[in-house]
Design a protein around this motif. Structure first.
Motif, short mmCIF file in Angstrom:
data_model
loop_
_atom_site.label_atom_id
_atom_site.label_comp_id
_atom_site.label_asym_id
_atom_site.label_seq_id
_atom_site.Cartn_x
_atom_site.Cartn_y
_atom_site.Cartn_z
N MET A 196 9.96 -44.30 -46.99
CA MET A 196 9.12 -43.16 -47.54
C MET A 196 8.13 -43.72 -48.79
SD MET A 196 10.00 -39.73 -47.27
CE MET A 196 11.28 -39.79 -48.25
N TYR A 197 9.17 -43.83 -49.01
CA TYR A 197 8.13 -44.01 -50.61
C TYR A 197 7.72 -45.64 -51.52
CZ TYR A 197 9.62 -39.26 -51.59
OH TYR A 197 9.88 -37.85 -51.39
N GLY A 198 8.40 -46.15 -50.54
CA GLY A 198 7.47 -47.88 -51.29
C GLY A 198 8.09 -48.34 -52.82
N ASP A 199 7.37 -49.08 -53.36
CA ASP A 199 7.62 -49.43 -54.76
C ASP A 199 7.93 -48.23 -55.04
OD1 ASP A 199 5.44 -48.48 -54.79
OD2 ASP A 199 4.63 -51.06 -55.31
N LYS A 200 8.00 -47.09 -55.71
CA LYS A 200 8.24 -46.52 -56.13
C LYS A 200 9.74 -45.88 -56.64
CE LYS A 200 3.94 -44.24 -56.78
NZ LYS A 200 3.29 -43.89 -58.06
N VAL A 201 10.53 -46.21 -55.19
CA VAL A 201 11.73 -46.78 -55.83
C VAL A 201 12.09 -48.48 -56.10
CG1 VAL A 201 13.78 -46.63 -54.11
CG2 VAL A 201 12.01 -45.69 -53.55
N LEU A 202 12.79 -47.66 -57.50
CA LEU A 202 12.66 -49.17 -57.98
C LEU A 202 13.92 -49.80 -57.13
CD1 LEU A 202 14.47 -47.44 -61.42
CD2 LEU A 202 12.39 -48.64 -61.05
#
Length: 394
Positions: free
Chosen positions: A331-337
């Motif tokens: 869902m959030y891609g590279d926004k998740v570390l």
């Protein structure tokens, strides 16, 4: 016996329990950190020091034999141990002959703006304070000039750094003093040095709640101004002293959190990958967006350099957690570390003595438990450090 005879005033019971607990915590601190009840940072092995500096252990040994830089403590078996101050002094020495600027002192250069990182979530147990403390300490040990701010009235970050709010902050000393509406003090007056070089602290306590109570009154009287700029304006007074500010935000969306968000250049949202936590985060994000719209409509610039989600207390062998992690990454891609913070008994055990994992000796744990936890923490914090460097254009 009548019911009236057996009843107790709830406020009296809670106050008694609060004072009893505070006294016991104070006694514990004095027994753990005698004689003056203050903390100090442990010594680092030559291997740990070399890893922090990014050099080979053999190079450190050569520097020592050549009489360059600080002299480490040499124990039986010719083992060398370096203090945090020694490591900082080595950074200064090595930077003078570095191949490129910033190899050993990676902080701001001309034109770089102060990085202010707000660590937030409003659900307990998400690892917000643990993440804040380890991030601030790791950045300081890596050569950044760091200011840690405890904006949470529960003051866990403060306690981790050897300050007990009930005993040490009787006459103020929190960020509230610098952002209150009547007679605010310069922020420099509430900054404390810690036992780690490059790491300063603004502690927190229950007094911070006064800002939540005073702001509505100030707004009704029309003298609050742009209240959400108060944290940002206070930090501007010490802008040149630091590379990074880490703010442990309160676990609710109040005026303190709104002010911290307005000041932040980067936002780190901690997530425990369990369904109930993710469901509550959905509401948290929606409320945060609504509040930030209100602030933006009032004239604030809500643009940030970055925002990331940090997976905390992650257990790789837990199948339901893995499904939620995959769901979040999709869902959030590279926004998740990329790096998650693993759940570890080493981190919780260190907390029993009000210490972070960076402060405890490796020998206090089984080697695999400690190594697994420290590698996880370092991966998380170094990934955030890369975000900081990228923001500065490096």
């Amino acid at each position: 016996m009548s019911r009236a005879d057996t009843q107790e005033d709830l406020n009296a019971v809670i106050r008694q329990h609060s004072e009893l607990l505070a006294a016991q915590l104070h006694s514990q601190r004095e027994s753990l950190f005698p004689p003056d009840a203050s903390k100090s940072m442990r010594k680092f092995t030559s291997g740990e020091a070399a890893a922090l500096l990014g050099v080979n252990d053999s190079y450190l040994r050569k520097l020592h034999l050549d009489g360059k830089g600080p002299s480490p403590e040499v124990s039986s078996g010719n083992r060398r141990h370096y203090s945090a101050e020694d490591i900082h002094n080595l950074r200064v020495l090595l930077e003078k002959t570095a191949r490129k600027p910033g190899d050993y002192l990676p902080g701001r250069r001309a034109g770089d703006h102060l990085q202010i990182i707000g660590v937030m979530n409003f659900k307990g147990g998400s690892g917000k304070t643990t993440s804040s403390a380890h991030l601030a300490q790791r950045l300081a040990l890596k050569g950044y000039r760091v200011l840690a701010i405890d904006l949470d009235p529960q003051a866990s970050l403060t306690a981790l750094h050897g300050v007990q709010p009930e005993f040490d902050l009787l006459d103020g000393g929190t960020l509230y003093d610098a952002i209150r509406y009547e007679d605010p003090v310069p922020i420099a007056e509430v900054i404390r040095k810690t036992y780690i070089p490059n790491l300063d602290l603004i502690p927190g306590n229950l007094e911070l709640m006064e800002f939540e109570h005073e702001t509505p009154r100030a707004l009704s009287r029309g003298n609050a101004g742009l209240f959400f700029f108060r944290v940002k304006e206070a930090l501007a007074q010490v802008d040149e002293r630091y590379d990074v500010v880490v703010i442990d935000c309160p676990p609710q969306l109040g005026f303190l959190t709104m002010s911290a968000l307005s000041a932040a250049t980067g936002v780190l949202v901690t997530i425990h990958p369990e369904m109930l936590d993710v469901m509550s985060m959905s509401q948290f994000l929606r409320m945060t967006a609504d509040l930030m719209d209100v602030i933006a409509d009032s004239g604030a610039d809500m643009s940030h350099d970055w925002m990331r989600y940090l997976l905390t207390r992650y257990e790789p062998t837990d199948a339901p957690q893995n499904r939620i992690v995959a769901f979040l990454r999709t869902m959030y891609g590279d926004k998740v570390l990329n790096a998650p913070m693993l759940k570890s008994t080493a981190i919780s055990d260190a907390g029993l003595t009000k210490q972070t994992l960076y402060e405890v000796e490796r020998s206090a744990f089984t080697r695999t438990t400690y190594d697994r936890a420290i590698e996880s923490l370092n991966a998380v914090n170094d990934e955030i450090a890369q975000l900081i460097q990228k923001t500065w254009g490096r």
